[in-house]
Design a protein around this motif. Structure first.
Motif, PDB file in Angstrom:
ATOM      1  N   THR A   1       0.840  -1.196   0.000  1.00  0.00           N
ATOM      2  CA  THR A   1       0.000   0.000   0.000  1.00  0.00           C
ATOM      3  C   THR A   1       0.873   1.244   0.000  1.00  0.00           C
ATOM      4  O   THR A   1       2.093   1.164   0.180  1.00  0.00           O
ATOM      5  CB  THR A   1      -0.923   0.052   1.243  1.00  0.00           C
ATOM      6  N   ASP A   2       0.237   2.394  -0.193  1.00  0.00           N
ATOM      7  CA  ASP A   2       0.986   3.656  -0.088  1.00  0.00           C
ATOM      8  C   ASP A   2       0.582   4.430   1.166  1.00  0.00           C
ATOM      9  O   ASP A   2       0.818   5.636   1.264  1.00  0.00           O
ATOM     10  CB  ASP A   2       0.808   4.517  -1.348  1.00  0.00           C
ATOM     11  N   CYS A   3      -0.017   3.734   2.139  1.00  0.00           N
ATOM     12  CA  CYS A   3      -0.336   4.376   3.420  1.00  0.00           C
ATOM     13  C   CYS A   3       0.957   4.735   4.155  1.00  0.00           C
ATOM     14  O   CYS A   3       1.932   3.996   4.096  1.00  0.00           O
ATOM     15  CB  CYS A   3      -1.157   3.431   4.303  1.00  0.00           C
ATOM     16  N   ALA A   4       0.932   5.846   4.859  1.00  0.00           N
ATOM     17  CA  ALA A   4       2.098   6.245   5.649  1.00  0.00           C
ATOM     18  C   ALA A   4       2.221   5.318   6.859  1.00  0.00           C
ATOM     19  O   ALA A   4       1.321   5.229   7.679  1.00  0.00           O
ATOM     20  CB  ALA A   4       1.957   7.691   6.102  1.00  0.00           C
ATOM     21  N   ILE A   5       3.337   4.609   6.943  1.00  0.00           N
ATOM     22  CA  ILE A   5       3.610   3.668   8.031  1.00  0.00           C
ATOM     23  C   ILE A   5       4.944   4.049   8.662  1.00  0.00           C
ATOM     24  O   ILE A   5       5.925   4.272   7.953  1.00  0.00           O
ATOM     25  CB  ILE A   5       3.676   2.213   7.513  1.00  0.00           C
ATOM     26  N   ASN A   6       4.978   4.099   9.988  1.00  0.00           N
ATOM     27  CA  ASN A   6       6.209   4.454  10.695  1.00  0.00           C
ATOM     28  C   ASN A   6       6.399   3.552  11.902  1.00  0.00           C
ATOM     29  O   ASN A   6       5.542   2.709  12.214  1.00  0.00           O
ATOM     30  CB  ASN A   6       6.161   5.921  11.134  1.00  0.00           C
ATOM     31  N   GLU A   7       7.524   3.718  12.576  1.00  0.00           N
ATOM     32  CA  GLU A   7       7.797   2.922  13.766  1.00  0.00           C
ATOM     33  C   GLU A   7       6.661   3.077  14.766  1.00  0.00           C
ATOM     34  O   GLU A   7       6.274   4.191  15.123  1.00  0.00           O
ATOM     35  CB  GLU A   7       9.116   3.373  14.407  1.00  0.00           C
ATOM     36  N   GLY A   8       6.118   1.967  15.212  1.00  0.00           N
ATOM     37  CA  GLY A   8       4.979   1.980  16.115  1.00  0.00           C
ATOM     38  C   GLY A   8       3.698   1.549  15.429  1.00  0.00           C
ATOM     39  O   GLY A   8       2.738   1.140  16.076  1.00  0.00           O
TER      40      GLY A   8
END
Length: 429
Positions: free
Chosen positions: A266-273
């Motif tokens: 996907t192009d969803c914003a994903i970050n640590e956590g």
């Protein structure tokens, strides 16, 4: 998070005054310009008749219509489409649209993302794990999870709750769990599969727990809207949205070895956590578990499909671990175009339209003992016609040590029925 190699331009129309204001546009069909007049109403004297301001391509509802003075400025003319029913214009003018429903399942409405997040959001939790050696606390890792059962079963990522590098320990399998409503619990790591990066945590509550509904990842198509929920950088109750970029991104495409796996891209914003948090569709159903992103790129995030997660949970319930059969074959899905290209290169290639091409056989493997050869095309597996590797994996299930019948096509259209006995996979292969 795991790190592996691990408008359209917006034009604004604004006016400010000491009191209420109104703008009206008058256009002539013979002119390329219209005149907009502005005036201030007498204090506390105005009409409450719904009106509408149209500037260029934009329509601005207004609750006030005031007699205008002769102060104006030119704008490009704009006409109301006479084909639009007056009833529709009246609803738009008053700000009372029909509703926020979608024309069909999967379509994006004005409130679609809001509703999806509101449906699944209460079941999303923040997970924290304290790390230390010999009683000395060295730090804390964070992640997300999703409550999927009223008994307190939570889905998350294995790398959030399990020691991957043996340099940090999980405190007796205990983790901290914080719900969206602020309630805090001590959770227990019940099961974890490092290969798929899926784990199950349990909490106990005397009061009802919110639960997210599981959907089906097999129904997703590239371009479908999805919403990622979680606690990136410990920022609880965070949502991001995007589209499905690919429904079957293979682990080999990402440079990940071992047993074959597939991910939703996907192009969803994903970050640590965000790891362990749910990926949901517009109905608020969980369709994946967010596991990783490409560290050096934006818009490249990956989730384990929920259909695969459900099978992992079934393995946990049945055996307490995930059992994966291993044949020792490297295989390639065939389609008509690939078959045509292979026949151009070698006219002895078997006459098939679909199937699975064996490109390599591991020496000493179950497939080697069964008589598989490079170049074989698997057309039937346990009596079922197959068109892809995924079908073979699904048919094998957890059948370790059980003989399986495989029909293959060979050069010059020769057929062979082979019997292979899968071994349990070593995920470190």
């Amino acid at each position: 998070m795991l790190r592996f190699l691990l408008n359209k331009p917006y034009r604004s129309a604004a006016a400010a005054a000491a009191g209420f204001f109104a703008v009206a546009a008058v256009a002539s069909s013979h002119s390329a310009e219209a005149t907009v007049s502005v005036s201030l109403p007498p204090p506390r004297h105005f009409l409450s008749t719904p009106a509408e301001l149209i500037l260029g391509d934009y329509r601005f509802p207004s609750l006030f219509s005031i007699p205008l003075a002769d102060v104006g400025f030119p704008l490009r003319h704009s006409f109301v489409d006479s084909s639009v029913p007056s009833a529709t214009l009246n609803k738009e003018a008053s700000g009372k649209s029909e509703d926020d429903s979608r024309c069909c399942p999967g379509c994006l409405g004005r409130k679609s993302i809001v509703k999806a997040a509101a449906t699944a959001g209460p079941a999303v939790v923040n997970i924290s794990v304290a790390h230390g050696i010999h009683g000395l606390m060295l730090g804390k890792s964070i992640g997300s999870g999703t409550i999927i059962d009223p008994d307190g079963t939570i889905l998350t990522c294995a790398h959030v709750v399990v020691d991957f590098q043996s340099t940090r320990g999980v405190s007796k399998g205990k983790v901290g769990v914080t719900l969206q409503d602020g309630r805090e619990f001590e959770g227990t790591v019940v099961n974890a599969d490092l290969h798929s990066d899926i784990a199950v945590v349990k909490i106990k509550s005397k009061t009802p727990l919110p639960v997210a509904k599981l959907g089906s990842s097999s129904k997703l198509q590239p371009g479908d809207w999805v919403v990622a929920l979680g606690c990136p950088l410990s920022l609880q109750n965070t949502i991001t949205s995007g589209i499905v970029s690919c429904v079957d991104r293979k682990s080999s495409d990402l440079g990940l070895g071992g047993v074959r796996r597939e991910y939703l891209q996907t192009d969803c914003a994903i970050n640590e956590g965000n790891s362990g948090g749910p990926l949901v569709n517009l109905d608020g159903e969980v369709v994946g578990i967010n596991v990783m992103k490409v560290a050096a790129a934006d818009g490249l995030s990956f989730a384990v499909p929920i259909d695969s997660v459900v099978k992992i949970i079934e393995h946990f319930k049945k055996r307490g671990r995930v059992v994966r059969p291993w044949l020792g074959l490297k295989m390639l899905d065939l389609n008509e175009m690939i078959v045509a290209q292979l026949k151009e290169r070698d006219d002895s290639f078997p006459d098939v339209s679909r199937g699975v091409l064996v490109s390599m056989v591991t020496p000493g493997s179950p497939a080697d003992h069964a008589g598989f050869r490079p170049g074989d095309v698997v057309v039937e597996f346990e009596g079922k016609r197959v068109e892809g590797v995924k079908e073979i994996i699904d048919i094998m299930g957890d059948k370790v040590g059980q003989p399986l019948k495989v029909l293959v096509k060979r050069t010059n259209n020769k057929s062979a029925m082979l019997t292979v006995i899968p071994e349990e996979a070593d995920t470190g292969r």
